[in-house]
Design a protein around this motif. Sequence first.
Motif, PDB file in Angstrom:
ATOM      1  N   LEU A  32     -11.528 -29.382 -75.572  1.00  0.00           N
ATOM      2  CA  LEU A  32     -12.226 -30.485 -75.947  1.00  0.00           C
ATOM      3  C   LEU A  32     -11.236 -31.836 -75.694  1.00  0.00           C
ATOM      4  O   LEU A  32     -11.743 -32.594 -75.911  1.00  0.00           O
ATOM      5  CB  LEU A  32     -11.556 -30.527 -77.818  1.00  0.00           C
ATOM      6  CG  LEU A  32     -12.436 -31.100 -78.626  1.00  0.00           C
ATOM      7  CD1 LEU A  32     -14.378 -30.983 -77.901  1.00  0.00           C
ATOM      8  CD2 LEU A  32     -12.613 -30.424 -80.128  1.00  0.00           C
ATOM      9  N   ASP A  33     -10.066 -31.565 -75.784  1.00  0.00           N
ATOM     10  CA  ASP A  33      -8.616 -32.947 -75.755  1.00  0.00           C
ATOM     11  C   ASP A  33      -9.111 -33.333 -74.430  1.00  0.00           C
ATOM     12  O   ASP A  33      -8.927 -33.603 -73.594  1.00  0.00           O
ATOM     13  CB  ASP A  33      -8.150 -32.510 -76.267  1.00  0.00           C
ATOM     14  CG  ASP A  33      -7.148 -32.823 -77.792  1.00  0.00           C
ATOM     15  OD1 ASP A  33      -8.045 -33.130 -78.421  1.00  0.00           O
ATOM     16  OD2 ASP A  33      -6.381 -31.853 -78.351  1.00  0.00           O
ATOM     17  N   ASN A  36     -12.917 -35.138 -73.977  1.00  0.00           N
ATOM     18  CA  ASN A  36     -13.135 -35.975 -75.197  1.00  0.00           C
ATOM     19  C   ASN A  36     -13.237 -37.427 -74.409  1.00  0.00           C
ATOM     20  O   ASN A  36     -14.208 -38.446 -74.599  1.00  0.00           O
ATOM     21  CB  ASN A  36     -12.651 -36.229 -76.428  1.00  0.00           C
ATOM     22  CG  ASN A  36     -11.339 -35.682 -76.046  1.00  0.00           C
ATOM     23  OD1 ASN A  36     -10.966 -36.325 -75.729  1.00  0.00           O
ATOM     24  ND2 ASN A  36     -10.978 -35.844 -77.295  1.00  0.00           N
ATOM     25  N   PHE A  39     -17.027 -39.108 -73.672  1.00  0.00           N
ATOM     26  CA  PHE A  39     -17.826 -39.370 -74.838  1.00  0.00           C
ATOM     27  C   PHE A  39     -16.924 -40.659 -74.951  1.00  0.00           C
ATOM     28  O   PHE A  39     -17.751 -41.884 -75.848  1.00  0.00           O
ATOM     29  CB  PHE A  39     -17.628 -38.206 -75.824  1.00  0.00           C
ATOM     30  CG  PHE A  39     -18.329 -37.286 -75.624  1.00  0.00           C
ATOM     31  CD1 PHE A  39     -19.621 -36.921 -75.703  1.00  0.00           C
ATOM     32  CD2 PHE A  39     -17.660 -35.515 -75.231  1.00  0.00           C
ATOM     33  CE1 PHE A  39     -20.017 -35.639 -75.312  1.00  0.00           C
ATOM     34  CE2 PHE A  39     -18.739 -34.987 -74.763  1.00  0.00           C
ATOM     35  CZ  PHE A  39     -20.050 -34.734 -75.164  1.00  0.00           C
ATOM     36  N   GLY A 158     -18.235 -30.020 -79.195  1.00  0.00           N
ATOM     37  CA  GLY A 158     -17.554 -31.709 -79.031  1.00  0.00           C
ATOM     38  C   GLY A 158     -18.614 -32.547 -78.830  1.00  0.00           C
ATOM     39  O   GLY A 158     -18.232 -33.561 -79.232  1.00  0.00           O
ATOM     40  N   SER A 162     -18.282 -35.348 -81.580  1.00  0.00           N
ATOM     41  CA  SER A 162     -17.964 -37.064 -80.735  1.00  0.00           C
ATOM     42  C   SER A 162     -18.727 -38.381 -81.376  1.00  0.00           C
ATOM     43  O   SER A 162     -18.889 -39.360 -81.394  1.00  0.00           O
ATOM     44  CB  SER A 162     -17.890 -36.743 -79.570  1.00  0.00           C
ATOM     45  OG  SER A 162     -16.586 -36.102 -79.043  1.00  0.00           O
ATOM     46  N   TRP A 177     -13.900 -45.123 -80.920  1.00  0.00           N
ATOM     47  CA  TRP A 177     -13.337 -44.104 -79.691  1.00  0.00           C
ATOM     48  C   TRP A 177     -11.446 -43.641 -80.155  1.00  0.00           C
ATOM     49  O   TRP A 177     -11.232 -42.265 -78.825  1.00  0.00           O
ATOM     50  CB  TRP A 177     -13.106 -44.558 -78.329  1.00  0.00           C
ATOM     51  CG  TRP A 177     -12.489 -45.804 -78.901  1.00  0.00           C
ATOM     52  CD1 TRP A 177     -13.257 -47.087 -78.495  1.00  0.00           C
ATOM     53  CD2 TRP A 177     -11.162 -46.391 -78.310  1.00  0.00           C
ATOM     54  NE1 TRP A 177     -11.778 -48.411 -78.354  1.00  0.00           N
ATOM     55  CE2 TRP A 177     -11.145 -47.603 -77.738  1.00  0.00           C
ATOM     56  CE3 TRP A 177      -9.637 -45.231 -77.398  1.00  0.00           C
ATOM     57  CZ2 TRP A 177      -9.787 -48.091 -77.714  1.00  0.00           C
ATOM     58  CZ3 TRP A 177      -8.771 -45.858 -76.872  1.00  0.00           C
ATOM     59  CH2 TRP A 177      -8.724 -46.899 -77.225  1.00  0.00           C
ATOM     60  N   LEU A 180     -11.971 -40.888 -82.182  1.00  0.00           N
ATOM     61  CA  LEU A 180     -12.210 -39.313 -81.889  1.00  0.00           C
ATOM     62  C   LEU A 180     -10.705 -38.908 -80.762  1.00  0.00           C
ATOM     63  O   LEU A 180     -11.018 -37.822 -81.393  1.00  0.00           O
ATOM     64  CB  LEU A 180     -12.848 -39.762 -80.175  1.00  0.00           C
ATOM     65  CG  LEU A 180     -13.299 -38.427 -79.512  1.00  0.00           C
ATOM     66  CD1 LEU A 180     -14.527 -39.301 -78.904  1.00  0.00           C
ATOM     67  CD2 LEU A 180     -12.809 -38.526 -78.351  1.00  0.00           C
ATOM     68  N   GLU A 184      -9.172 -35.428 -82.936  1.00  0.00           N
ATOM     69  CA  GLU A 184      -9.979 -34.053 -81.857  1.00  0.00           C
ATOM     70  C   GLU A 184      -8.230 -33.791 -81.383  1.00  0.00           C
ATOM     71  O   GLU A 184      -8.015 -32.532 -80.689  1.00  0.00           O
ATOM     72  CB  GLU A 184     -10.142 -34.408 -81.263  1.00  0.00           C
ATOM     73  CG  GLU A 184     -11.943 -34.138 -81.332  1.00  0.00           C
ATOM     74  CD  GLU A 184     -12.996 -34.690 -80.603  1.00  0.00           C
ATOM     75  OE1 GLU A 184     -12.506 -34.383 -79.417  1.00  0.00           O
ATOM     76  OE2 GLU A 184     -14.438 -35.159 -80.192  1.00  0.00           O
TER      77      GLU A 184
END
Length: 439
Positions: A32-33, A36, A39, A158, A162, A177, A180, A184
Amino acid sequence: MGADLRMENVVYAKVRWKLLPFLFALYVVAYLDRINVGFAALQMNRELGLGEAVFGFGAGIFFIGYFALEIPSNLVLQRLGARVWISRIMISWGAVAIAMMFTRGARSFYLLRCLLGAAEAGFFPGIIFYLTHWFPSRERARAISLFMTATQIAGVIGGPLSGVLLAMNGVWRLAGWQWLFLAEGIPAVLLGAAAAKYLPDGPEHATWLNSAERSTLMARLVSERDSRRSNHTLRGALSNGSVWLLALLYFAVVFGHYGIALWLPQILKGFGGMSDLRVGMLSALPFMTAAIVMVIVAKHSDFHEERRWHLALSAFAGAIALAASAAARSPWVSLLTISIAAAGVSSTAGPFWTLPAGFLDGTAAAGGIALINSTGNLAGFVGPSVVGLIRQVTGSFAGGLLAMALAAFIAGAIALAMPVFEPRQLREDKLEAALSESP
């Protein structure tokens, strides 16, 4: 012999339930990191003035830092043990992931993405190496694919997450953002601290195995290790032609994988008329499809103890679907073909990662797996950069999708050219099974 096999299966099931859910959670957060930023780009690129070529380069530069420290990190893990080193990796990458919220332009974007890759270096190959200390070859594809479905579940979670975080734009004077990256990144730090307490370095340190279970597991692993045709030195692994062929194959797979993962939100946004939240929701569909299919393929591969054709056919399916997506004119047909492509490309993972441990062991395995992963992941830099450049020049994602299709086809062709790696122990297991089934 039947009783021994039943005992082994009980032990493998216990190990799966004790280790894989936790490792799965770690990889969900890691992935996810990693993705992301795709997004975040829905708002960040416009706010900071980042063009598509700049974004593609910055998204991919993660893998330069990753490549530079991958092999050293895996060798340190072998020396210090998984518990300490995986914990260190997670805490450091969580800190850098949070720091991404302070991006102010192209230079800081490049720097922080490169540092994020350096911080995460060694995590994935370290876990693959770690799993070879718990699962013999015949159990490994399923274990690896169950672990690696985290990449797909990260996409399923995610996307909607997100979308919600981006909708917090302006809360406490932070952009969506920025929320986010902050929200996360925190779980990586928390799970890193938990890993230091939870993960045993090997079966001999697992207090949740009784002495009989521990002996059964270690006997099988030692027997299989002794049967490998392996040069156990790091130099032996780095000079092994099969290691470099696997690295090339993985490069081709990763080219397609990250081309999809990092650009998917903007591909969907290009359909027009979608909010960031809806883009997040729809982006979950390809990942969900891939999560289901890759486990089925890996289980079938383990059952038949066959790797090359499972790997090749998955790659070819991904190539055909990517080419079809490039030609699609309907947004919904494009979403369907991208979902099939994601399933095909992702399904290569389980069969693929059983191959290095079929002929490498010890330091050679730690270094060889890291070399394959780090070299292959350079495509994570090349793929998004190429797609971004093609998109900027042509104004369309079609050319980028065709480039990913070609890479997936090359991966399938290399898989069919690979030698068959089958330790003597596996051949003996097959003979033993055949004899036990005879009247």
